[in-house]
Design an enzyme around this catalytic site. Sequence first.
Site, PDB file in Angstrom:
ATOM      1  N   LYS A  14      93.182  -4.072  37.812  1.00  0.00           N
ATOM      2  CA  LYS A  14      93.168  -2.974  36.909  1.00  0.00           C
ATOM      3  C   LYS A  14      93.734  -1.519  37.832  1.00  0.00           C
ATOM      4  O   LYS A  14      94.407  -0.794  37.327  1.00  0.00           O
ATOM      5  CB  LYS A  14      92.033  -2.459  35.995  1.00  0.00           C
ATOM      6  N   ARG A  89      84.319  -0.189  28.067  1.00  0.00           N
ATOM      7  CA  ARG A  89      83.835  -1.525  28.510  1.00  0.00           C
ATOM      8  C   ARG A  89      82.656  -2.126  27.191  1.00  0.00           C
ATOM      9  O   ARG A  89      82.391  -3.275  27.555  1.00  0.00           O
ATOM     10  CB  ARG A  89      82.798  -1.516  29.597  1.00  0.00           C
ATOM     11  N   ARG A 128      87.662  -8.028  48.942  1.00  0.00           N
ATOM     12  CA  ARG A 128      88.438  -6.798  48.316  1.00  0.00           C
ATOM     13  C   ARG A 128      88.084  -5.706  49.580  1.00  0.00           C
ATOM     14  O   ARG A 128      86.888  -5.335  49.762  1.00  0.00           O
ATOM     15  CB  ARG A 128      87.964  -6.537  47.140  1.00  0.00           C
ATOM     16  N   ARG A 161      83.287  -1.992  49.070  1.00  0.00           N
ATOM     17  CA  ARG A 161      82.240  -1.518  48.267  1.00  0.00           C
ATOM     18  C   ARG A 161      80.747  -2.115  48.058  1.00  0.00           C
ATOM     19  O   ARG A 161      80.962  -3.494  48.163  1.00  0.00           O
ATOM     20  CB  ARG A 161      82.666  -1.655  46.612  1.00  0.00           C
ATOM     21  N   ARG A 172      78.593  -8.921  37.695  1.00  0.00           N
ATOM     22  CA  ARG A 172      79.748  -8.127  37.018  1.00  0.00           C
ATOM     23  C   ARG A 172      80.661  -8.897  36.204  1.00  0.00           C
ATOM     24  O   ARG A 172      81.081  -8.415  35.136  1.00  0.00           O
ATOM     25  CB  ARG A 172      80.259  -7.096  37.951  1.00  0.00           C
TER      26      ARG A 172
HETATM   27  P1  AMP Z   1      84.525  -0.268  38.566  1.00  0.00           P
HETATM   28  O1  AMP Z   1      85.080   0.368  39.504  1.00  0.00           O
HETATM   29  O2  AMP Z   1      85.343  -0.245  37.123  1.00  0.00           O
HETATM   30  O3  AMP Z   1      84.332  -1.961  38.982  1.00  0.00           O
HETATM   31  O4  AMP Z   1      82.982   0.088  38.088  1.00  0.00           O
HETATM   32  C1  AMP Z   1      81.781  -0.123  38.875  1.00  0.00           C
HETATM   33  C2  AMP Z   1      80.667   0.161  38.062  1.00  0.00           C
HETATM   34  O5  AMP Z   1      80.612   1.190  37.579  1.00  0.00           O
HETATM   35  C3  AMP Z   1      80.493  -1.077  37.205  1.00  0.00           C
HETATM   36  O6  AMP Z   1      80.059  -2.415  37.390  1.00  0.00           O
HETATM   37  C4  AMP Z   1      79.305  -0.258  36.108  1.00  0.00           C
HETATM   38  O7  AMP Z   1      78.040  -0.283  36.736  1.00  0.00           O
HETATM   39  C5  AMP Z   1      79.931   1.182  36.325  1.00  0.00           C
HETATM   40  N1  AMP Z   1      80.943   1.476  35.235  1.00  0.00           N
HETATM   41  C6  AMP Z   1      82.435   1.663  35.487  1.00  0.00           C
HETATM   42  N2  AMP Z   1      82.736   2.081  34.244  1.00  0.00           N
HETATM   43  C7  AMP Z   1      81.799   1.778  33.507  1.00  0.00           C
HETATM   44  C8  AMP Z   1      81.839   1.741  31.706  1.00  0.00           C
HETATM   45  N3  AMP Z   1      83.134   2.093  31.159  1.00  0.00           N
HETATM   46  N4  AMP Z   1      80.673   1.707  31.179  1.00  0.00           N
HETATM   47  C9  AMP Z   1      79.471   1.715  31.764  1.00  0.00           C
HETATM   48  N5  AMP Z   1      79.518   1.372  33.222  1.00  0.00           N
HETATM   49  C10 AMP Z   1      80.657   1.627  33.781  1.00  0.00           C
END
Ligand code: AMP
Length: 223
Positions: A14, A89, A128, A161, A172
């Site tokens: 994404k 989400r 990654r 990360r 996740r």
């Molecule tokens: P990402 O970078 O999109 O993989 O997000 C990393 C982490 O941020 C996720 O595992 C969640 O803990 C938090 N996070 C990101 N976007 C959301 C969302 N829309 N709702 C809730 N938690 C989020």
Amino acid sequence: MLFVVLMGGPGAGKGTQARKLQESLGIPQVASGDLFREHLNNETELGKLAHRYIDMGELVPDDVTFEMVRERLLYQDCARGAILDGFPRTTAQAEALDSFLSEMQDPVIIAPNIHLPSEVLLRRLSGRLTCKKCGHVFHIEFGPPEVPGICDFDGSPLYQREDDNEQTQRRRIQVYYDQTTPLLNYYRRRELLVEINGDQPMEAVHRDLVEAIHNAIEVNATN
Ligand code: AMP
């Protein structure tokens, strides 16, 4: 106004696709994960709260997440729309977004889902590497940088990360299936969902996304 709600599991690409789309479409990427990481780096109250959830691979509560994204969408650079990456989400977040967008003038909304089987998601998540500065994502096996450990675009160091360790990755992906996949039906029912095959080269995924988005714009214009 154009809102692209980019769907797909963790590791589906994404972020990479959102960054490419931002160039093709001329609207900004709004990535909730990046916004949280910014808060974390700046040690804000929201950052401290989000940290616990991010570390465990859990979702940050809906109300604070929505408020953070809403504030970002009010910036001037989102006046023509945005590419939403990682948000919504949950169904509650999607409903909050809908009610926010219902106040906009004729927004075109499309929800492309970059589809990949879960075993491929896990393979893509491990290995990654993310650029500390521009956030570009590389992969040790599938898309390595030209110089190991260095970003091709700005020469900054790459890092793994914290939430890209195996236990958090599995959580996740589980959280994605439990809490986020119901959203696919939500957007399917509203005829906004378009399935995109994520198991092809990055350029081909980008091409399919652009085509789907242009179709959605055309359909909207004729309605
Ligand atoms: P990402 O970078 O999109 O993989 O997000 C990393 C982490 O941020 C996720 O595992 C969640 O803990 C938090 N996070 C990101 N976007 C959301 C969302 N829309 N709702 C809730 N938690 C989020």
